[in-house]
Enzyme design. Sequence first.
Site, mmCIF file in Angstrom:
data_model
loop_
_atom_site.group_PDB
_atom_site.id
_atom_site.type_symbol
_atom_site.label_atom_id
_atom_site.label_comp_id
_atom_site.label_asym_id
_atom_site.label_seq_id
_atom_site.Cartn_x
_atom_site.Cartn_y
_atom_site.Cartn_z
ATOM 1 N N GLY A 73 0.817 -1.213 0.000
ATOM 2 C CA GLY A 73 0.000 0.000 0.000
ATOM 3 C C GLY A 73 0.848 1.259 0.000
ATOM 4 O O GLY A 73 0.579 2.203 -0.735
ATOM 5 N N ASP A 74 1.884 1.271 0.818
ATOM 6 C CA ASP A 74 2.771 2.436 0.888
ATOM 7 C C ASP A 74 3.437 2.663 -0.469
ATOM 8 O O ASP A 74 3.569 3.795 -0.940
ATOM 9 C CB ASP A 74 3.902 2.227 1.909
ATOM 10 C CG ASP A 74 3.384 1.953 3.309
ATOM 11 O OD1 ASP A 74 2.209 2.256 3.571
ATOM 12 O OD2 ASP A 74 4.160 1.435 4.127
ATOM 13 N N ALA A 75 3.874 1.546 -1.065
ATOM 14 C CA ALA A 75 4.565 1.639 -2.345
ATOM 15 C C ALA A 75 3.608 2.136 -3.418
ATOM 16 O O ALA A 75 3.968 2.964 -4.258
ATOM 17 C CB ALA A 75 5.118 0.275 -2.748
#
Length: 374
Positions: A328-330
């Site tokens: 998700g962060d990526a």
Amino acid sequence: MAFEGILLGMGNPLLDVSAVVEDDFLNRYDIKLNNAILAEEKHMPMYNELATKYHVEYIAGGATQNSIRVAQVSFSLLHTPNNTPSSILVDPLLRWVELLCMFCQWMLQIPDATSYIGCIGKDFFGEEMKKNSKLAGVNAHYYEDEIAATGTCAVCIVGGERSLIANLSAANCYKPEHLKRPENWALVEKAKYFYIAGFFLTVSPESIQLVAEHAAAKNKVFMMNLSAPFICEFFKDVQEKALPYMDYVFGNETEARTFSRVHGWETENVEDIALKISAWPKASGTHKRITVITHGVDPVVVAEDGKVKLFPVILLPKEKLVDTNAAGDAFVGGFLSQLVVEKPIEDCIRAGSYAANVIIQRSGCSYPQYPDFK
Ligand SMILES: Nc1ncnc2c1ncn2[C@@H]1O[C@H](COP(=O)(O)OP(=O)(O)OP(=O)(O)O)[C@@H](O)[C@H]1O
Ligand SMILES: *[C@@H]1O[C@H](CO)[C@@H](O)[C@H](O)[C@H]1NC(C)=O
Ligand SMILES: *[C@@H]1O[C@H](CO)[C@@H](O)[C@H](O)[C@H]1NC(C)=O
Ligand SMILES: *[C@@H]1O[C@H](CO)[C@@H](O)[C@H](O)[C@H]1NC(C)=O
């Protein structure tokens, strides 16, 4: 350089302490897979047990910092002449090799497209964190707390799924006074896009408010992430206070459903929820709010102006999946790298999916140091 400092992130810098554990470990510490929580008293011995009994990896983490790092790296990768994101996505792995070489050159030209603010301790982990940001080309201005240790996040992996237990420690000591210092506020003035994961709502809502108001007053783009069910549930009031300022809201399916339930919306339908979040009143009228909800392997839901669009993700054969941690962060990082150069939303989503796809083939949110291509 026109892009210098264009994107500013603010959040909890944490050192991820990542290990593969067993179900028994999860049970003993009362932790659930696919969840993100703050450490409590009962989790205290866990960090030591991880470090002594398991093979642990230490990786610079923290949701916002991960996204900013990925944005910086993708930014460097994707904004090379003759390399539009669409061509990158034809054959990710081959392209990856090619781009890595270019990336090294490109980095030298604009190392500081992104900046990052958060609080660390004066210790070894803090020093490692600084080195790591520098290496990625992120211009980090850390507030260094005199007493507290650099925060850590236990990443407990079982069968490719993971549970996050964050001990914020120094990250929790961030103060608006640091943000107001001329050398740090200069980063705010310079940036045109701001990204803050919801986790930071537990630390310094005042700092978030300062940045949000600045963005609204100057027609800049302010973005946040729902980040975790516990944020939507237990930090509802501070989240609601920031929501009118948000031009982009990111989140995943579970977070969106929690948001819906907490607000009494009586719908579990992710598309409806995304639409309702987009329609939430805005503090400034310049941009319409865009809501981006990821759905694991299912298409990404984008709601804007009363309409929903679906974007399929890049599928990955199961045997190639290493660790969905930080997917998700990526995704957000890749997305932001395109957004800040005013690419259309389709390109932002494609770059997001591409970044997520690279990250889930690796442990933690690290980019390959060498192309894994033989
Ligand atoms: N199994 C998978 N196969 C292919 N792509 C995936 C897979 N899981 C995640 N992704 C990619 O990552 C993006 C974000 O995934 P997801 O919705 O699972 O995020 P998340 O659960 O918030 O991740 P995390 O909390 O682990 O950072 C997806 O939109 C997709 O591009
Ligand atoms: C969090 O980290 C600090 C500093 O290392 C430590 O003193 C504290 O006990 C930890 N808290 C938990 C709940 O593990
Ligand atoms: C979304 O993220 C939360 C943590 O915030 C996690 O519990 C959940 O499993 C994720 N949902 C999906 C569908 O990946
Ligand atoms: C942020 O948003 C992404 C994409 O919508 C989502 O997958 C992710 O879980 C969120 N995570 C964090 C930690 O902020």
